[in-house]
Design a protein around this motif. Structure first.
Motif, PDB file in Angstrom:
ATOM      1  N   VAL A 254      54.863  31.453  51.676  1.00 54.69           N
ATOM      2  CA  VAL A 254      53.484  31.177  52.032  1.00 54.69           C
ATOM      3  C   VAL A 254      52.673  31.162  50.753  1.00 54.69           C
ATOM      4  N   THR A 255      51.945  30.097  50.539  1.00 57.02           N
ATOM      5  CA  THR A 255      51.106  29.995  49.349  1.00 57.02           C
ATOM      6  C   THR A 255      49.652  30.098  49.768  1.00 57.02           C
ATOM      7  N   LEU A 256      48.932  31.018  49.148  1.00 57.11           N
ATOM      8  CA  LEU A 256      47.525  31.211  49.448  1.00 57.11           C
ATOM      9  C   LEU A 256      46.691  30.852  48.231  1.00 57.11           C
ATOM     10  N   ARG A 257      45.522  30.276  48.484  1.00 57.07           N
ATOM     11  CA  ARG A 257      44.583  29.952  47.418  1.00 57.07           C
ATOM     12  C   ARG A 257      43.335  30.788  47.655  1.00 57.07           C
ATOM     13  N   PRO A 258      42.887  31.544  46.650  1.00 56.84           N
ATOM     14  CA  PRO A 258      41.674  32.337  46.841  1.00 56.84           C
ATOM     15  C   PRO A 258      40.486  31.459  47.237  1.00 56.84           C
ATOM     16  N   ILE A 259      39.651  32.005  48.114  1.00 53.97           N
ATOM     17  CA  ILE A 259      38.424  31.308  48.507  1.00 53.97           C
ATOM     18  C   ILE A 259      37.246  31.780  47.667  1.00 53.97           C
ATOM     19  N   GLY A 260      37.460  32.852  46.924  1.00 51.21           N
ATOM     20  CA  GLY A 260      36.398  33.414  46.100  1.00 51.21           C
ATOM     21  C   GLY A 260      36.892  34.623  45.344  1.00 51.21           C
ATOM     22  N   GLN A 261      35.933  35.370  44.831  1.00 48.80           N
ATOM     23  CA  GLN A 261      36.258  36.505  43.973  1.00 48.80           C
ATOM     24  C   GLN A 261      35.195  37.584  44.154  1.00 48.80           C
ATOM     25  N   VAL A 262      35.627  38.839  44.024  1.00 47.40           N
ATOM     26  CA  VAL A 262      34.691  39.954  44.043  1.00 47.40           C
ATOM     27  C   VAL A 262      34.036  40.047  42.672  1.00 47.40           C
ATOM     28  N   VAL A 263      32.710  40.147  42.661  1.00 44.94           N
ATOM     29  CA  VAL A 263      31.954  40.279  41.407  1.00 44.94           C
ATOM     30  C   VAL A 263      31.153  41.569  41.507  1.00 44.94           C
ATOM     31  N   GLY A 264      31.298  42.416  40.517  1.00 45.23           N
ATOM     32  CA  GLY A 264      30.571  43.679  40.510  1.00 45.23           C
ATOM     33  C   GLY A 264      31.292  44.733  41.318  1.00 45.23           C
ATOM     34  N   GLY A 265      30.618  45.835  41.524  1.00 42.76           N
ATOM     35  CA  GLY A 265      31.269  46.959  42.181  1.00 42.76           C
ATOM     36  C   GLY A 265      32.096  47.728  41.171  1.00 42.76           C
ATOM     37  N   ARG A 266      33.201  48.255  41.585  1.00 42.92           N
ATOM     38  CA  ARG A 266      34.066  49.034  40.699  1.00 42.92           C
ATOM     39  C   ARG A 266      35.019  48.130  39.934  1.00 42.92           C
ATOM     40  N   SER A 267      35.272  48.500  38.691  1.00 39.69           N
ATOM     41  CA  SER A 267      36.246  47.751  37.902  1.00 39.69           C
ATOM     42  C   SER A 267      37.560  48.516  37.752  1.00 39.69           C
ATOM     43  N   GLU A 268      37.552  49.811  38.124  1.00 38.42           N
ATOM     44  CA  GLU A 268      38.768  50.618  38.054  1.00 38.42           C
ATOM     45  C   GLU A 268      39.014  51.276  39.397  1.00 38.42           C
ATOM     46  N   MET A 269      40.291  51.426  39.726  1.00 37.16           N
ATOM     47  CA  MET A 269      40.658  51.960  41.023  1.00 37.16           C
ATOM     48  C   MET A 269      40.660  53.489  40.995  1.00 37.16           C
ATOM     49  N   PHE A 270      39.929  54.071  41.942  1.00 35.54           N
ATOM     50  CA  PHE A 270      40.103  55.468  42.299  1.00 35.54           C
ATOM     51  C   PHE A 270      39.844  55.572  43.779  1.00 35.54           C
ATOM     52  N   GLU A 271      40.419  56.566  44.394  1.00 39.81           N
ATOM     53  CA  GLU A 271      40.604  56.592  45.837  1.00 39.81           C
ATOM     54  C   GLU A 271      39.352  56.723  46.692  1.00 39.81           C
ATOM     55  N   ASP A 272      38.400  57.579  46.315  1.00 38.25           N
ATOM     56  CA  ASP A 272      37.355  57.964  47.254  1.00 38.25           C
ATOM     57  C   ASP A 272      35.978  57.427  46.887  1.00 38.25           C
ATOM     58  N   ASP A 273      35.030  57.741  47.776  1.00 38.27           N
ATOM     59  CA  ASP A 273      33.601  57.486  47.560  1.00 38.27           C
ATOM     60  C   ASP A 273      33.249  56.005  47.431  1.00 38.27           C
ATOM     61  N   TRP A 274      33.741  55.192  48.351  1.00 35.19           N
ATOM     62  CA  TRP A 274      33.411  53.776  48.361  1.00 35.19           C
ATOM     63  C   TRP A 274      32.107  53.482  49.092  1.00 35.19           C
ATOM     64  N   HIS A 275      31.563  54.491  49.785  1.00 35.73           N
ATOM     65  CA  HIS A 275      30.330  54.265  50.526  1.00 35.73           C
ATOM     66  C   HIS A 275      29.215  53.809  49.584  1.00 35.73           C
ATOM     67  N   ASP A 276      28.594  52.736  49.950  1.00 37.16           N
ATOM     68  CA  ASP A 276      27.443  52.166  49.249  1.00 37.16           C
ATOM     69  C   ASP A 276      27.769  51.538  47.891  1.00 37.16           C
ATOM     70  N   VAL A 277      29.057  51.377  47.556  1.00 33.95           N
ATOM     71  CA  VAL A 277      29.412  50.607  46.365  1.00 33.95           C
ATOM     72  C   VAL A 277      29.034  49.158  46.652  1.00 33.95           C
ATOM     73  N   ARG A 278      28.200  48.588  45.805  1.00 36.52           N
ATOM     74  CA  ARG A 278      27.679  47.230  46.024  1.00 36.52           C
ATOM     75  C   ARG A 278      28.456  46.212  45.186  1.00 36.52           C
ATOM     76  N   ALA A 279      28.673  45.049  45.760  1.00 41.52           N
ATOM     77  CA  ALA A 279      29.372  43.968  45.067  1.00 41.52           C
ATOM     78  C   ALA A 279      28.922  42.646  45.678  1.00 41.52           C
ATOM     79  N   VAL A 280      29.383  41.569  45.087  1.00 45.24           N
ATOM     80  CA  VAL A 280      29.137  40.221  45.598  1.00 45.24           C
ATOM     81  C   VAL A 280      30.492  39.554  45.802  1.00 45.24           C
ATOM     82  N   ILE A 281      30.663  38.939  46.953  1.00 54.41           N
ATOM     83  CA  ILE A 281      31.805  38.051  47.141  1.00 54.41           C
ATOM     84  C   ILE A 281      31.288  36.660  46.803  1.00 54.41           C
ATOM     85  N   ARG A 282      31.759  36.131  45.696  1.00 52.42           N
ATOM     86  CA  ARG A 282      31.319  34.804  45.244  1.00 52.42           C
ATOM     87  C   ARG A 282      32.354  33.783  45.682  1.00 52.42           C
TER      88      ARG A 282
END
Length: 156
Positions: A6-34
């Motif tokens: 199955v080949t998928l093509r992205p429809i967009g990209q996340v812009v902003g928000g977190r740039s590094e992964m850590f597990e908790d406290d995602w509430h109210d993290v703001r980003a844009v799906i472009r």
């Protein structure tokens, strides 16, 4: 079992928000799906502004495929927890490295969807999104093991 690829093509990209992964406290993290302006026009999101939440499918693109394993592991690396299989947890180290997240839709600005509570990193490819409908919520009580409630208590 099919062996088709199955080949998928992205429809967009996340812009902003977190740039590094850590597990908790995602509430109210703001980003844009472009959304991809070469593939879509504003007509693709017509009416989306009337919804409060989105379901977003994205790719864990920073997970090395070599790190994906299917043997049981303790959830979130907790040594006190019993191991569970790859399909009994929500870790990013999944066979197809797909993430599914439900987030709040704050605003629609052309092909920029302003969101909060999206647990995807900045730069993550977005593969699909849908408006969340209350009718798709479970009709019966949700049951989960106590370890899941404990481990996820600070996620959002």
């Amino acid at each position: 079992m099919t062996t088709d690829t199955v080949t998928l093509r992205p429809i967009g990209q996340v812009v902003g928000g977190r740039s590094e992964m850590f597990e908790d406290d995602w509430h109210d993290v703001r980003a844009v799906i472009r959304l991809d302006g070469e593939s879509f026009t504003a007509s693709a999101v017509l009416g989306l502004e009337h919804f409060s939440h989105l379901e977003v499918v994205f790719h864990f693109d920073r997970i090395d495929p070599a790190d994906v394993r299917d043997e049981p592991r303790p959830p979130r690396g907790n040594p006190d927890a019993a191991p569970v299989g790859v399909f009994a947890h929500r870790r990013p180290y999944r066979p197809n490295r797909l993430g599914v997240s439900r987030c709040r839709l704050l605003a629609v600005d052309g092909l920029n969807l302003h969101v909060a509570d999206l647990d995807a990193l900045s730069g993550s490819p977005v593969l699909d999104l849908k408006p969340y409908l209350a009718e798709f919520a479970p009709r019966h009580p949700v049951v989960q093991p106590p370890w899941a409630t404990r481990l996820m208590s600070r996620y959002y």
